[in-house]
Write a protein that holds these residues in place. Sequence first.
Motif, mmCIF file in Angstrom:
data_model
loop_
_atom_site.group_PDB
_atom_site.id
_atom_site.type_symbol
_atom_site.label_atom_id
_atom_site.label_comp_id
_atom_site.label_asym_id
_atom_site.label_seq_id
_atom_site.Cartn_x
_atom_site.Cartn_y
_atom_site.Cartn_z
ATOM 1 N N ILE A 152 0.676 -1.029 -0.499
ATOM 2 C CA ILE A 152 0.139 0.367 0.126
ATOM 3 C C ILE A 152 0.774 1.404 0.242
ATOM 4 N N LEU A 153 0.761 2.116 -0.822
ATOM 5 C CA LEU A 153 1.152 3.340 -1.215
ATOM 6 C C LEU A 153 0.777 4.328 -0.277
ATOM 7 N N VAL A 154 0.877 5.139 0.554
ATOM 8 C CA VAL A 154 0.408 6.571 1.640
ATOM 9 C C VAL A 154 0.594 7.370 1.314
ATOM 10 N N PRO A 155 0.543 8.574 0.506
ATOM 11 C CA PRO A 155 0.750 9.807 0.241
ATOM 12 C C PRO A 155 0.009 10.766 1.705
ATOM 13 N N ILE A 156 0.906 10.810 1.686
ATOM 14 C CA ILE A 156 1.025 12.205 3.278
ATOM 15 C C ILE A 156 1.759 13.823 3.639
ATOM 16 N N ASN A 172 3.324 8.618 -10.377
ATOM 17 C CA ASN A 172 4.618 7.731 -11.561
ATOM 18 C C ASN A 172 5.017 6.711 -10.731
ATOM 19 N N ILE A 173 5.448 6.934 -9.011
ATOM 20 C CA ILE A 173 5.702 6.356 -7.883
ATOM 21 C C ILE A 173 4.742 5.134 -8.392
ATOM 22 N N ILE A 174 3.457 5.313 -8.644
ATOM 23 C CA ILE A 174 2.183 3.917 -8.632
ATOM 24 C C ILE A 174 3.094 3.354 -10.146
ATOM 25 N N ASN A 175 3.163 3.721 -11.260
ATOM 26 C CA ASN A 175 3.210 2.914 -11.963
ATOM 27 C C ASN A 175 4.741 2.709 -12.416
ATOM 28 N N GLN A 176 6.310 3.193 -11.428
ATOM 29 C CA GLN A 176 7.001 2.329 -11.336
ATOM 30 C C GLN A 176 7.440 1.591 -10.608
#
Length: 135
Positions: A15-19, A91-95
Motif C-alpha cells: 500500500i502506498l500512503v501519500p502524506i 509515477n510512483i504507482i506506475n514504477q
Amino acid sequence: MSSPTYTVSLWFRRILVPIDGSENSMRALELATDFSLRYGSRLTLLHVCYDCNEVEHLRKKVDERVAGKIEYDFRTVKLGNDSSVANEILNIINQDTYDAVIMGARGTSVNSDINIGSTVLSVAANASITVIIVR
C-alpha cells in the motif's frame, strides 16, 4: 459459520500512503496502519515536496501516530517545476507494484470548503490500482 479466509490480504499486500502532514493524510495513515496490522500489508509512505524542509518534522509526526506498531518505508520526492504532486504519485504507482493507495480527501490547502482536493481527484481518476479516499 465458516472461518475467515483473509482474501482481502491478497488485495492489499503493498500500500502506498501519500502524506503531507494534514489531518486527512494522518487519518489515511491510521487506516493503512490498521490494514498492516490486520492483513500484513507492507506500507510505503510518500511525501512529495517543493523544498522538503519539513521532512524531519513530518517523520516525527508519523512516528508519533504509528508509535512502533508497524514497519514502513518512507520515500521523499522533490517536486520539479514541470510536474505536480498528483503526477509524482502516479509515477510512483506506475514504477512500482502497489496494490492500493490510501490517501486523505484533501491536503493542506487553505480553502476548507473543498471536500475533496484536486490531487486525490487526479490520482483516483488516473491510477490503475484501488484508491481509498479517507475523510
